[in-house]
Design a protein around this motif. Sequence first.
Motif, mmCIF file in Angstrom:
data_model
loop_
_atom_site.group_PDB
_atom_site.id
_atom_site.type_symbol
_atom_site.label_atom_id
_atom_site.label_comp_id
_atom_site.label_asym_id
_atom_site.label_seq_id
_atom_site.Cartn_x
_atom_site.Cartn_y
_atom_site.Cartn_z
ATOM 1 N N LEU A 1 0.817 -1.214 0.000
ATOM 2 C CA LEU A 1 0.000 0.000 0.000
ATOM 3 C C LEU A 1 0.850 1.263 0.000
ATOM 4 O O LEU A 1 0.518 2.248 -0.666
ATOM 5 C CB LEU A 1 -0.935 -0.017 1.212
ATOM 6 C CG LEU A 1 -1.880 1.171 1.379
ATOM 7 C CD1 LEU A 1 -2.823 1.279 0.188
ATOM 8 C CD2 LEU A 1 -2.676 1.052 2.677
ATOM 9 N N GLN A 2 1.958 1.239 0.753
ATOM 10 C CA GLN A 2 2.796 2.434 0.828
ATOM 11 C C GLN A 2 3.487 2.739 -0.495
ATOM 12 O O GLN A 2 4.004 3.849 -0.692
ATOM 13 C CB GLN A 2 3.842 2.296 1.951
ATOM 14 C CG GLN A 2 4.967 1.307 1.667
ATOM 15 C CD GLN A 2 4.585 -0.132 1.972
ATOM 16 O OE1 GLN A 2 3.414 -0.423 2.215
ATOM 17 N NE2 GLN A 2 5.545 -1.021 1.973
ATOM 18 N N LEU A 3 3.482 1.783 -1.420
ATOM 19 C CA LEU A 3 4.107 1.982 -2.732
ATOM 20 C C LEU A 3 3.088 2.314 -3.817
ATOM 21 O O LEU A 3 3.465 2.580 -4.960
ATOM 22 C CB LEU A 3 4.891 0.724 -3.143
ATOM 23 C CG LEU A 3 5.982 0.248 -2.170
ATOM 24 C CD1 LEU A 3 6.599 -1.047 -2.683
ATOM 25 C CD2 LEU A 3 7.053 1.322 -1.985
ATOM 26 N N TRP A 4 1.799 2.292 -3.461
ATOM 27 C CA TRP A 4 0.779 2.562 -4.472
ATOM 28 C C TRP A 4 0.941 3.974 -5.022
ATOM 29 O O TRP A 4 1.275 4.911 -4.280
ATOM 30 C CB TRP A 4 -0.618 2.454 -3.854
ATOM 31 C CG TRP A 4 -1.105 1.061 -3.628
ATOM 32 C CD1 TRP A 4 -0.356 -0.074 -3.550
ATOM 33 C CD2 TRP A 4 -2.461 0.657 -3.402
ATOM 34 N NE1 TRP A 4 -1.161 -1.168 -3.295
ATOM 35 C CE2 TRP A 4 -2.451 -0.744 -3.203
ATOM 36 C CE3 TRP A 4 -3.668 1.335 -3.342
ATOM 37 C CZ2 TRP A 4 -3.625 -1.458 -2.954
ATOM 38 C CZ3 TRP A 4 -4.832 0.637 -3.098
ATOM 39 C CH2 TRP A 4 -4.808 -0.759 -2.901
ATOM 40 N N PRO A 5 0.675 4.159 -6.292
ATOM 41 C CA PRO A 5 0.682 5.520 -6.852
ATOM 42 C C PRO A 5 -0.581 6.262 -6.452
ATOM 43 O O PRO A 5 -1.521 5.691 -5.896
ATOM 44 C CB PRO A 5 0.709 5.258 -8.365
ATOM 45 C CG PRO A 5 -0.030 3.961 -8.511
ATOM 46 C CD PRO A 5 0.342 3.131 -7.294
ATOM 47 N N LYS A 6 -0.615 7.548 -6.737
ATOM 48 C CA LYS A 6 -1.868 8.290 -6.616
ATOM 49 C C LYS A 6 -2.793 7.854 -7.743
ATOM 50 O O LYS A 6 -2.342 7.616 -8.862
ATOM 51 C CB LYS A 6 -1.615 9.791 -6.715
ATOM 52 C CG LYS A 6 -0.827 10.374 -5.552
ATOM 53 C CD LYS A 6 -0.620 11.865 -5.746
ATOM 54 C CE LYS A 6 0.195 12.459 -4.600
ATOM 55 N NZ LYS A 6 0.460 13.904 -4.809
ATOM 56 N N LEU A 7 -4.067 7.718 -7.436
ATOM 57 C CA LEU A 7 -5.040 7.366 -8.459
ATOM 58 C C LEU A 7 -5.923 8.574 -8.753
ATOM 59 O O LEU A 7 -6.451 9.201 -7.827
ATOM 60 C CB LEU A 7 -5.889 6.173 -8.029
ATOM 61 C CG LEU A 7 -5.201 4.817 -8.261
ATOM 62 C CD1 LEU A 7 -4.531 4.348 -6.987
ATOM 63 C CD2 LEU A 7 -6.171 3.768 -8.751
ATOM 64 N N ILE A 8 -6.055 8.901 -10.017
ATOM 65 C CA ILE A 8 -6.810 10.070 -10.456
ATOM 66 C C ILE A 8 -8.098 9.578 -11.114
ATOM 67 O O ILE A 8 -8.067 8.875 -12.126
ATOM 68 C CB ILE A 8 -5.993 10.912 -11.446
ATOM 69 C CG1 ILE A 8 -4.652 11.316 -10.808
ATOM 70 C CG2 ILE A 8 -6.789 12.153 -11.878
ATOM 71 C CD1 ILE A 8 -3.640 11.838 -11.799
ATOM 72 N N PHE A 9 -9.229 9.926 -10.520
ATOM 73 C CA PHE A 9 -10.545 9.511 -11.025
ATOM 74 C C PHE A 9 -11.224 10.714 -11.678
ATOM 75 O O PHE A 9 -11.424 11.752 -11.034
ATOM 76 C CB PHE A 9 -11.411 8.982 -9.875
ATOM 77 C CG PHE A 9 -10.854 7.765 -9.197
ATOM 78 C CD1 PHE A 9 -11.180 6.489 -9.631
ATOM 79 C CD2 PHE A 9 -9.992 7.896 -8.111
ATOM 80 C CE1 PHE A 9 -10.663 5.368 -9.008
ATOM 81 C CE2 PHE A 9 -9.462 6.779 -7.480
ATOM 82 C CZ PHE A 9 -9.805 5.509 -7.936
ATOM 83 N N GLN A 10 -11.585 10.562 -12.941
ATOM 84 C CA GLN A 10 -12.318 11.598 -13.667
ATOM 85 C C GLN A 10 -13.617 10.981 -14.171
ATOM 86 O O GLN A 10 -13.600 9.950 -14.848
ATOM 87 C CB GLN A 10 -11.492 12.138 -14.830
ATOM 88 C CG GLN A 10 -10.203 12.839 -14.371
ATOM 89 C CD GLN A 10 -9.301 13.214 -15.525
ATOM 90 O OE1 GLN A 10 -8.872 12.356 -16.286
ATOM 91 N NE2 GLN A 10 -9.030 14.495 -15.667
ATOM 92 N N VAL A 11 -14.737 11.623 -13.842
ATOM 93 C CA VAL A 11 -16.048 11.034 -14.131
ATOM 94 C C VAL A 11 -16.977 12.097 -14.710
ATOM 95 O O VAL A 11 -17.109 13.191 -14.148
ATOM 96 C CB VAL A 11 -16.682 10.430 -12.855
ATOM 97 C CG1 VAL A 11 -18.076 9.888 -13.163
ATOM 98 C CG2 VAL A 11 -15.793 9.327 -12.282
ATOM 99 N N LEU A 12 -17.625 11.765 -15.834
ATOM 100 C CA LEU A 12 -18.707 12.574 -16.399
ATOM 101 C C LEU A 12 -20.021 11.828 -16.198
ATOM 102 O O LEU A 12 -20.064 10.596 -16.287
ATOM 103 C CB LEU A 12 -18.482 12.812 -17.896
ATOM 104 C CG LEU A 12 -17.327 13.736 -18.305
ATOM 105 C CD1 LEU A 12 -17.156 13.701 -19.814
ATOM 106 C CD2 LEU A 12 -17.591 15.159 -17.843
ATOM 107 N N PHE A 13 -21.089 12.586 -15.933
ATOM 108 C CA PHE A 13 -22.415 12.009 -15.701
ATOM 109 C C PHE A 13 -23.282 12.223 -16.950
ATOM 110 O O PHE A 13 -23.368 13.334 -17.471
ATOM 111 C CB PHE A 13 -23.092 12.671 -14.499
ATOM 112 C CG PHE A 13 -22.365 12.457 -13.193
ATOM 113 C CD1 PHE A 13 -22.717 11.425 -12.344
ATOM 114 C CD2 PHE A 13 -21.321 13.291 -12.825
ATOM 115 C CE1 PHE A 13 -22.059 11.225 -11.149
ATOM 116 C CE2 PHE A 13 -20.649 13.107 -11.627
ATOM 117 C CZ PHE A 13 -21.019 12.073 -10.786
ATOM 118 N N HIS A 14 -23.939 11.141 -17.404
ATOM 119 C CA HIS A 14 -24.765 11.234 -18.607
ATOM 120 C C HIS A 14 -26.081 10.492 -18.406
ATOM 121 O O HIS A 14 -26.123 9.409 -17.823
ATOM 122 C CB HIS A 14 -24.016 10.618 -19.793
ATOM 123 C CG HIS A 14 -24.845 10.540 -21.041
ATOM 124 N ND1 HIS A 14 -25.115 11.628 -21.833
ATOM 125 C CD2 HIS A 14 -25.480 9.490 -21.627
ATOM 126 C CE1 HIS A 14 -25.876 11.262 -22.847
ATOM 127 N NE2 HIS A 14 -26.115 9.970 -22.742
#
Length: 316
Positions: free
Chosen positions: A141-154
């Motif tokens: 877990l300490q080595l996990w990268p940052k995760l970037i979540f981008q979401v559009l609603f339709h």
Amino acid sequence: MKYKLGDFVRFVDEKMEGYVTRIIDEQMIGVTGEDDFEIPVLASKVTFVHGHAKLVGDEEEAEVAQVTIPAGEFKGKGVHVAVVPDQRANSVVHLHVLNETSYQLLASVSTEQNKQYKGEYAGIVEPRSHAKVYSAKLADLQLWPKLIFQVLFHTKQNQPVLAPLNITEQFKAKDFSGTKKLVPFINQLGWMIQLDEPELVIDAQKLKESFFKPAEEKQEVAKPKAEIDLHIEKLRDDYQFLSSSEMLNIQLSNFKHALDAAIVHQMPDITFIHGTGNGILKHELHKLLSKNNKVQTFMDARKEKFGYGATKVVLK
């Protein structure tokens, strides 16, 4: 790299087989057998086991079911990251974008580590369904990268146009300190982190201004005890006449009041006694704590005294 975390493989030159539990680089992988010992091996020295059952939750091989939304039941909130352990390779967890809303989600997930970016997933997550977007070892877990979540609603229905989500998560141990619960649509035990929920923030400026009000306007904030008992019978004498939802609201109100008071008085920590029961109160407390930027971490309090019925909160 043709192999993914959780794939079941067999060694070409030896009578050994196991699950892929680490992607070391483009040539090397880690394979864990029945003895739970991970062996580094060249990817060219293993092969898929034909006919082996597909991993549960492998959406790349699954068709998304069409969901009919009943009239009048349109739901606008409920976008989560669900983290569920692999059912066969327990050291591996799979991250899913979980869509409890009635919107169709256009989702993109990327990772960032040392200013290096990589797209992990892009696709459509149908209403009331999920999509696997990332896999990793929980022990790393300490080595996990940052995760970037981008979401559009339709949606084609007559509903408000929601603002897109753009959220960066750096997962920490406290995100997985709570009790696992059954994740909707996946039907496995796991952890859920809501993305479309506003962050609980203490307004430091308003708190500061309150200290400079005239004496008649200033409200005295009493320092709370180090241990707060949230059992409903300790809070209300008429609890027998209250519904379950009313009890929960009262318990959460007392929790928030005591936590805010502990922050004002700069207490190093505070313990909340919630009992075991059905786990709903504990889950709600942990959800609020994980969103509070004044909380350093939280954990099960002394088990020899409370069992699993109390949570200790360490404040910044």
